[in-house]
Write an enzyme that holds these catalytic residues in place. Structure first.
Site, PDB file in Angstrom:
ATOM      1  N   ASP A   1       0.845  -1.197   0.000  1.00  0.00           N
ATOM      2  CA  ASP A   1       0.000   0.000   0.000  1.00  0.00           C
ATOM      3  C   ASP A   1       0.884   1.252   0.000  1.00  0.00           C
ATOM      4  O   ASP A   1       1.798   1.358   0.810  1.00  0.00           O
ATOM      5  CB  ASP A   1      -0.912  -0.011   1.235  1.00  0.00           C
TER       6      ASP A   1
ATOM      7  N   GLU B   1      -0.549 -11.169  -7.924  1.00  0.00           N
ATOM      8  CA  GLU B   1      -1.913 -10.881  -8.388  1.00  0.00           C
ATOM      9  C   GLU B   1      -2.042  -9.413  -8.829  1.00  0.00           C
ATOM     10  O   GLU B   1      -2.593  -9.113  -9.886  1.00  0.00           O
ATOM     11  CB  GLU B   1      -2.877 -11.188  -7.244  1.00  0.00           C
TER      12      GLU B   1
END
Ligand SMILES: C[S@@+](CC[C@H](N)C(=O)[O-])C[C@H]1O[C@@H](n2cnc3c(N)ncnc32)[C@H](O)[C@@H]1O
Length: 215
Positions: A118, A193
């Site tokens: 993040d 991913e």
């Protein structure tokens, strides 16, 4: 990572001790006993649904892997991915990186991966970035001399911040690329991913490797 409250997720995690370690602090300095061998240990912090670490564990049976994720709901999804194929060299942990020195002893981890973490774009959130110097100092406490940190992101600002933090903390940085998928490092690259998602939109992927060289 989209978050949702999954009823029963916690109980399911508890019910799968062969995949999820619920009390990781018990193994501090003793992870080799859990794996029952002396293979090197590589960890991924913020593994999300576990695609990357699961692929690595299948490809490299001579390395032990531990995937770390702070959200139970996301860890639960990772468990669903790995539980159909039991790998003796892979365990999952629910934990915030802030507590990493509670579960690994000095030198116990040979390599740390942090992929598409993040970005926490606001200055007041900077301490939460996985490459903030507060976290790098935590990594120094669990890596051996020359232990490795591998970092990938689609976020250029986070990448430049991370590069500066590593250099300021005197890590030896190498294999830096501002376009991983068109670089010589792409051949050995295992996709995460998020990497699949961002690169399919045409975003370049930034990547670096670093060694911890403080005695
Ligand atoms: C953007 S996702 C990336 C997932 C995966 N690494 C990938 O590349 O597909 C970041 C993940 O890191 C986890 N995470 C964020 N901060 C964390 C922290 N302090 N400790 C552990 N996990 C964290 C989030 O819950 C989320 O699942």
């Amino acid at each position: 990572m989209r978050l949702k409250n999954i009823p029963g997720a916690h109980d399911t995690l508890i019910a799968h001790p062969q995949f999820v370690v619920m009390d990781p602090a018990v193994y501090k300095g003793k992870w080799k006993e859990l794996f029952q061998n002396n293979q090197p240990i590589h960890i991924e912090i913020g593994m999300g649904r576990g695609q990357f670490i699961h692929t690595l564990a299948k490809q490299n049976p001579h390395i032990n892997y531990i995937g770390i994720e702070k959200m139970s709901s996301v860890l639960y999804e990772a468990l669903l991915k790995v539980k159909n194929e039991s790998l003796p060299n892979l365990y999952l942990i629910r934990m915030n990186v802030e507590n990493i020195t509670d579960i690994f002893a000095k030198g116990e981890v040979k390599r740390i991966y942090a992929n598409f973490s993040d970005p926490w774009p606001k200055n007041r959130q900077a301490k939460r970035r996985l490459t903030h110097h507060k976290n790098l100092r935590r990594y120094e406490e669990i890596l051996p001399f020359e232990g490795e940190f591998f970092f990938k992101t689609d976020n250029r600002i986070l990448f430049e911040f991370s590069l500066n933090e590593l250099l300021n903390e005197e890590w030896k940085v190498r294999n830096v690329t501002f376009d991983l998928h068109h670089s010589t490092f792409s051949e050995e690259n295992v996709l995460t991913e998020y990497e699949v998602k961002f690169s399919s939109k045409g975003y370049p992927i930034y990547s670096l490797e670093a060694n911890m060289i403080k005695e």
